[in-house]
Design a protein around this motif. Structure first.
Motif, PDB file in Angstrom:
ATOM      1  N   THR A  11      -3.395   0.219  -3.276  1.00 53.19           N
ATOM      2  CA  THR A  11      -3.306  -0.932  -2.395  1.00 53.19           C
ATOM      3  C   THR A  11      -3.544  -2.220  -3.166  1.00 53.19           C
ATOM      4  O   THR A  11      -4.484  -2.314  -3.952  1.00 53.19           O
ATOM      5  CB  THR A  11      -4.335  -0.829  -1.251  1.00 53.19           C
ATOM      6  N   ILE A  40      -1.586   7.048  10.696  1.00 55.67           N
ATOM      7  CA  ILE A  40      -2.942   6.733  10.262  1.00 55.67           C
ATOM      8  C   ILE A  40      -3.893   6.909  11.442  1.00 55.67           C
ATOM      9  O   ILE A  40      -3.564   6.546  12.587  1.00 55.67           O
ATOM     10  CB  ILE A  40      -3.021   5.291   9.698  1.00 55.67           C
ATOM     11  N   SER A  69       0.850  -1.180   0.000  1.00 55.52           N
ATOM     12  CA  SER A  69       0.000   0.000   0.000  1.00 55.52           C
ATOM     13  C   SER A  69       0.889   1.235   0.000  1.00 55.52           C
ATOM     14  O   SER A  69       1.770   1.371   0.855  1.00 55.52           O
ATOM     15  CB  SER A  69      -0.921   0.000   1.222  1.00 55.52           C
ATOM     16  N   LEU A 124      -2.149  -0.010   7.633  1.00 57.95           N
ATOM     17  CA  LEU A 124      -3.520  -0.376   7.278  1.00 57.95           C
ATOM     18  C   LEU A 124      -3.994  -1.642   7.990  1.00 57.95           C
ATOM     19  O   LEU A 124      -5.176  -1.783   8.309  1.00 57.95           O
ATOM     20  CB  LEU A 124      -3.632  -0.593   5.768  1.00 57.95           C
ATOM     21  N   VAL A 162     -10.194   5.838   5.414  1.00 51.77           N
ATOM     22  CA  VAL A 162      -8.990   6.002   6.229  1.00 51.77           C
ATOM     23  C   VAL A 162      -8.469   7.426   6.080  1.00 51.77           C
ATOM     24  O   VAL A 162      -8.680   8.080   5.055  1.00 51.77           O
ATOM     25  CB  VAL A 162      -7.863   5.012   5.852  1.00 51.77           C
ATOM     26  N   SER A 203       1.511  -0.791   4.299  1.00 50.75           N
ATOM     27  CA  SER A 203       0.599  -1.895   4.582  1.00 50.75           C
ATOM     28  C   SER A 203       0.513  -2.202   6.076  1.00 50.75           C
ATOM     29  O   SER A 203      -0.550  -2.596   6.571  1.00 50.75           O
ATOM     30  CB  SER A 203       1.015  -3.150   3.808  1.00 50.75           C
TER      31      SER A 203
END
Length: 279
Positions: free
Chosen positions: A235, A120, A100, A170, A185, A167
């Motif tokens: 992604t 994030i 991602s 996430l 997100v 990644s």
């Protein structure tokens, strides 16, 4: 040898498996999704910049033709947070994330050493942004983050610059109980360290007078006027059916290609990056 030949065929089959769009007998879907940040002319915004400094500290801007990663040189050299919201990612719950990346087009030619921290928000339903003070820095983010040291950028509509692999940021959200394929997100980006880095460029005791030196930054294009040049989240994931939950035996650990000039593939920005998974 015969064994070596068979092993070679097995490797080819595995590569085909990982790159096939759909394999129904195994219940495996391999998809690549690209989601852009939309550009709104009025609040709430899906892209926002928040000033970090001693004059306009906490002031939030939206709807701009560019996105200043770390320092808005054109606006009084203000340091800042940047927030990017990506809506409805389309990634099913409990998918295996292969990679991602954030992608950007440069709006100006920028150089100089800089370290950007990518975080994030800890929410699968994050709010968009208004102009209320501290609306970006006050967000609750996960403890994990990725740091990115991008190479020099050249203003162009033909060159894409990619973040390191995100990644691992996430994964906790996609594995959470309230994640769905329509979840959103929010990523937050700022210079590392965040505080008090603005003091490198300002004398706060003199009402924010600019001191000396040229603050390093990277200026990206926003979605105005052309959405195709907006920041995007790219992604790639694998989805397994309930009858086959075992992933193919392959190493999908994110790696960085630090020798590429930054315009061919994700992870090849020429800068370095790493994940800090802090508990």
């Amino acid at each position: 040898s015969t064994w070596g030949y068979q092993q070679h065929l097995h490797t080819i089959f595995l590569l085909i498996l990982l790159n096939s769009p759909f394999i129904s007998s195994q219940g495996i879907a391999n998809s690549n999704i690209k989601v852009y940040v939309p550009e709104e002319s009025t609040p709430p915004y899906d892209f926002a910049e928040e000033v970090v400094g001693c004059v306009n500290n906490g002031k939030v801007y939206g709807y701009s033709s560019d996105i200043a990663l770390a320092n808005q040189i054109e606006r009084e050299r203000e340091e800042q947070y940047v927030a990017l919201k990506f809506r409805s990612l389309g990634i099913p719950k409990n998918s295996s994330i292969l990679s991602s990346y954030l992608s950007f087009y440069a709006d100006s030619t920028d150089s100089g050493n800089i370290t950007l921290r990518i975080e994030i928000e800890n929410s699968t339903k994050p709010f968009s942004f208004d102009t209320n003070q501290f609306n970006v820095s006050s967000r609750n983010v996960l403890n994990s983050f990725v740091e990115w040291q991008p190479t020099s950028w050249v203003s162009s509509y033909n060159v894409t610059y990619f973040s390191p692999d995100l990644s691992q940021l996430l994964l906790p959200l996609i594995s959470s109980s309230d994640w769905t394929a329509t979840s959103d997100v929010v990523f937050r980006i700022h210079r590392s360290p965040v505080d008090p880095y603005y003091q490198m460029f300002y004398n706060c005791s003199q009402n924010g007078t600019y001191v000396s030196g040229t603050p390093t930054t990277r200026i990206a294009r926003s979605g105005r006027p052309n959405q195709l040049y907006a920041p995007a989240l790219i992604t790639s994931y694998l989805l397994f059916s309930s009858t086959n939950t075992t992933a193919p035996s392959t190493d999908t650990t994110p790696t960085q290609n630090n020798t590429n000039g930054g315009n061919s593939s994700p992870g090849g920005d020429g800068g370095s990056g790493g994940c800090c998974c802090c508990c």
